[in-house]
Enzyme design. Structure first.
Site, PDB file in Angstrom:
ATOM      1  N   SER A  50       1.081  -1.560   0.262  1.00  0.00           N
ATOM      2  CA  SER A  50      -0.106   0.020  -0.338  1.00  0.00           C
ATOM      3  C   SER A  50       0.978   1.111  -0.337  1.00  0.00           C
ATOM      4  O   SER A  50       0.787   2.008  -0.694  1.00  0.00           O
ATOM      5  CB  SER A  50      -0.733  -0.147   1.306  1.00  0.00           C
ATOM      6  OG  SER A  50      -0.202  -0.117   2.465  1.00  0.00           O
ATOM      7  N   SER A  67      17.288  -5.783   5.151  1.00  0.00           N
ATOM      8  CA  SER A  67      17.867  -4.722   5.115  1.00  0.00           C
ATOM      9  C   SER A  67      19.500  -4.751   5.374  1.00  0.00           C
ATOM     10  O   SER A  67      19.817  -5.729   6.397  1.00  0.00           O
ATOM     11  CB  SER A  67      16.843  -3.737   6.313  1.00  0.00           C
ATOM     12  OG  SER A  67      17.411  -2.647   7.117  1.00  0.00           O
ATOM     13  N   TYR A  73      14.499  -5.720  14.899  1.00  0.00           N
ATOM     14  CA  TYR A  73      14.344  -5.517  13.757  1.00  0.00           C
ATOM     15  C   TYR A  73      16.075  -5.941  12.793  1.00  0.00           C
ATOM     16  O   TYR A  73      15.587  -7.140  11.732  1.00  0.00           O
ATOM     17  CB  TYR A  73      14.641  -4.012  12.970  1.00  0.00           C
ATOM     18  CG  TYR A  73      14.460  -3.691  11.577  1.00  0.00           C
ATOM     19  CD1 TYR A  73      12.789  -3.749  11.274  1.00  0.00           C
ATOM     20  CD2 TYR A  73      15.210  -3.100  11.090  1.00  0.00           C
ATOM     21  CE1 TYR A  73      13.025  -3.123   9.762  1.00  0.00           C
ATOM     22  CE2 TYR A  73      15.505  -2.131   9.443  1.00  0.00           C
ATOM     23  CZ  TYR A  73      14.180  -2.638   8.740  1.00  0.00           C
ATOM     24  OH  TYR A  73      14.158  -2.545   7.609  1.00  0.00           O
ATOM     25  N   ALA A 114      17.497  -8.097  13.913  1.00  0.00           N
ATOM     26  CA  ALA A 114      17.239 -10.060  14.315  1.00  0.00           C
ATOM     27  C   ALA A 114      16.440 -10.694  13.681  1.00  0.00           C
ATOM     28  O   ALA A 114      16.536 -11.490  12.989  1.00  0.00           O
ATOM     29  CB  ALA A 114      16.918 -10.544  15.257  1.00  0.00           C
TER      30      ALA A 114
HETATM   31  P1  NAP Z   1       6.664   1.583   4.903  1.00  0.00           P
HETATM   32  O1  NAP Z   1       6.551   2.710   4.073  1.00  0.00           O
HETATM   33  O2  NAP Z   1       6.302   1.919   6.178  1.00  0.00           O
HETATM   34  O3  NAP Z   1       5.120   0.824   4.058  1.00  0.00           O
HETATM   35  C1  NAP Z   1       4.808  -0.680   5.351  1.00  0.00           C
HETATM   36  C2  NAP Z   1       4.216  -1.440   4.341  1.00  0.00           C
HETATM   37  O4  NAP Z   1       3.705  -2.582   5.249  1.00  0.00           O
HETATM   38  C3  NAP Z   1       2.841  -0.887   4.135  1.00  0.00           C
HETATM   39  O5  NAP Z   1       1.928  -0.887   3.007  1.00  0.00           O
HETATM   40  C4  NAP Z   1       2.204  -1.212   5.400  1.00  0.00           C
HETATM   41  O6  NAP Z   1       0.512  -1.924   5.359  1.00  0.00           O
HETATM   42  C5  NAP Z   1       2.749  -2.688   5.422  1.00  0.00           C
HETATM   43  N1  NAP Z   1       2.407  -3.366   6.539  1.00  0.00           N
HETATM   44  C6  NAP Z   1       3.126  -3.051   8.085  1.00  0.00           C
HETATM   45  N2  NAP Z   1       2.438  -4.472   8.903  1.00  0.00           N
HETATM   46  C7  NAP Z   1       1.761  -5.219   8.415  1.00  0.00           C
HETATM   47  C8  NAP Z   1       1.125  -5.917   8.931  1.00  0.00           C
HETATM   48  N3  NAP Z   1       1.122  -6.705   9.829  1.00  0.00           N
HETATM   49  N4  NAP Z   1       0.374  -7.137   7.795  1.00  0.00           N
HETATM   50  C9  NAP Z   1       0.645  -6.598   6.431  1.00  0.00           C
HETATM   51  N5  NAP Z   1       0.924  -5.818   5.466  1.00  0.00           N
HETATM   52  C10 NAP Z   1       1.659  -4.634   6.257  1.00  0.00           C
HETATM   53  O7  NAP Z   1       7.977   1.110   4.768  1.00  0.00           O
HETATM   54  P2  NAP Z   1       8.816   0.628   3.302  1.00  0.00           P
HETATM   55  O8  NAP Z   1       9.784   1.660   4.235  1.00  0.00           O
HETATM   56  O9  NAP Z   1       8.469   1.005   2.525  1.00  0.00           O
HETATM   57  O10 NAP Z   1       9.412  -1.041   3.628  1.00  0.00           O
HETATM   58  C11 NAP Z   1       9.326  -1.873   2.858  1.00  0.00           C
HETATM   59  C12 NAP Z   1      10.106  -2.994   3.261  1.00  0.00           C
HETATM   60  O11 NAP Z   1      11.482  -1.920   2.824  1.00  0.00           O
HETATM   61  C13 NAP Z   1       9.938  -3.279   4.861  1.00  0.00           C
HETATM   62  O12 NAP Z   1      10.629  -5.243   5.835  1.00  0.00           O
HETATM   63  C14 NAP Z   1      11.167  -2.555   5.960  1.00  0.00           C
HETATM   64  O13 NAP Z   1      11.511  -2.965   6.757  1.00  0.00           O
HETATM   65  C15 NAP Z   1      12.568  -2.541   4.314  1.00  0.00           C
HETATM   66  N6  NAP Z   1      13.429  -1.221   4.319  1.00  0.00           N
HETATM   67  C16 NAP Z   1      12.963  -0.528   4.200  1.00  0.00           C
HETATM   68  C17 NAP Z   1      14.577   0.616   4.292  1.00  0.00           C
HETATM   69  C18 NAP Z   1      13.559   1.912   4.477  1.00  0.00           C
HETATM   70  O14 NAP Z   1      14.224   2.376   4.384  1.00  0.00           O
HETATM   71  N7  NAP Z   1      12.362   2.349   4.824  1.00  0.00           N
HETATM   72  C19 NAP Z   1      15.577  -0.242   4.944  1.00  0.00           C
HETATM   73  C20 NAP Z   1      15.252  -1.243   4.699  1.00  0.00           C
HETATM   74  C21 NAP Z   1      14.903  -1.823   4.419  1.00  0.00           C
HETATM   75  P3  NAP Z   1      -0.055  -0.046   5.621  1.00  0.00           P
HETATM   76  O15 NAP Z   1      -0.022   1.272   4.752  1.00  0.00           O
HETATM   77  O16 NAP Z   1      -1.669  -0.618   5.891  1.00  0.00           O
HETATM   78  O17 NAP Z   1       0.293   0.165   7.011  1.00  0.00           O
END
Ligand code: NAP
Length: 242
Positions: A10, A140, A153, A155
């Site tokens: 989303s 990550s 996170y 872990a």
């Molecule tokens: P984000 O913008 O915070 O989006 C998180 C997404 O996960 C949203 O679509 C949210 O849905 C969904 N979500 C959260 N809890 C959930 C659950 N229990 N069941 C189903 N969906 C769930 O995060 P992002 O930055 O795009 O991160 C995406 C991935 O990349 C994550 O695994 C994160 O750890 C990894 N990552 C991100 C970064 C970074 O710098 N951004 C760096 C390293 C790794 P809703 O909209 O409904 O809340």
């Protein structure tokens, strides 16, 4: 019809991945947990990219709910299967371990690591039967290096990396590849509140990454051209850590 499922589709990286897979001709199943309006926005972008999609709302940390929703989808799409799975949903609940409350440990592990089992297991059998599949897990830098304030996170993401390597060896002969991506700082809601000016001074490329840059990498790993890459963890971090 070729189907792809993106968990956490989303917003942020997941949304960019949905658009990329739509551009590649996939029907995209957008999973999310609460934000109906943003999920609908992703669906609109999928359609603008020339494909179709559907929303599949469930909590990836809830095994029974995930199994039920995926079984429902399969029943409604007899003879079809999800050939690309992007395990992307994740949250942060940072604190030093000393102060970390139990719910912040278990919630992060549940959404980032248990989800790997909850979502992948129901989808792996059809991939093996069809002898083609692509599984891409969003890890990550934290899961490679370990970051202070993120034991939970780190872990979870370290566990995802190990599970990626193990599963890749189980299914390689059946045309299914399993890889992980380890982003550094990517501009999404997740990094809001971080001190970008200070942090980007440590990044050789001098900026945070964009969700679309991560999505391009997912697109390659999801393509038939990436058939000989499996069990890998690919960093995308502007040179911050390798
Ligand atoms: P984000 O913008 O915070 O989006 C998180 C997404 O996960 C949203 O679509 C949210 O849905 C969904 N979500 C959260 N809890 C959930 C659950 N229990 N069941 C189903 N969906 C769930 O995060 P992002 O930055 O795009 O991160 C995406 C991935 O990349 C994550 O695994 C994160 O750890 C990894 N990552 C991100 C970064 C970074 O710098 N951004 C760096 C390293 C790794 P809703 O909209 O409904 O809340």
């Amino acid at each position: 019809m070729k189907y792809a499922l993106v968990t956490g589709g989303s917003r942020g990286i997941g949304r960019a991945v949905c658009v990329k897979l739509a551009q590649m001709g996939y029907q995209v199943i957008v999973n999310y947990v609460s934000n109906d309006a943003e999920a609908q926005n992703t669906l609109n972008l999928i359609e603008e990219a020339g494909s179709n999609g559907e929303l599949l709302k469930f909590d990836v940390s809830n095994q029974e709910e995930a199994a039920a929703k995926l079984a429902e989808w399969q029943k409604a799409h007899e003879g079809e299967y999800i050939e690309v799975l992007v395990n992307n949903a994740g949250i942060r609940k940072d604190n030093l371990l000393f102060w970390m409350e139990p719910q912040d440990w278990y919630k992060v592990l549940g959404i980032a690591l248990n989800s790997f089992y909850n979502v992948t297991r129901p989808l792996i059998q059809p991939m093996l039967r069809k002898k083609y599949g692509r599984i891409i897990n969003m890890a990550s830098l934290s899961g490679l290096k370990g970051l202070p304030g993120q034991t939970n996170y780190s872990a979870a993401k370290g566990g995802v990396i190990a599970a990626t390597k193990a599963l890749a060896q189980e299914v390689g002969r059946k045309g299914v590849t399993v890889n992980a991506i380890a982003p550094g700082f990517i501009k999404t809601d997740m990094v809001e509140g971080l001190d970008e000016a200070t942090l980007k001074a440590q990044i050789p490329v001098g900026r945070f990454g964009l969700p679309e840059e991560v999505a391009d990498l997912v697109g390659f790993l999801a393509s038939p051209n990436a058939a000989y890459i499996t069990g890998e963890v690919i960093s995308i971090n502007g040179g911050l850590y390798s």
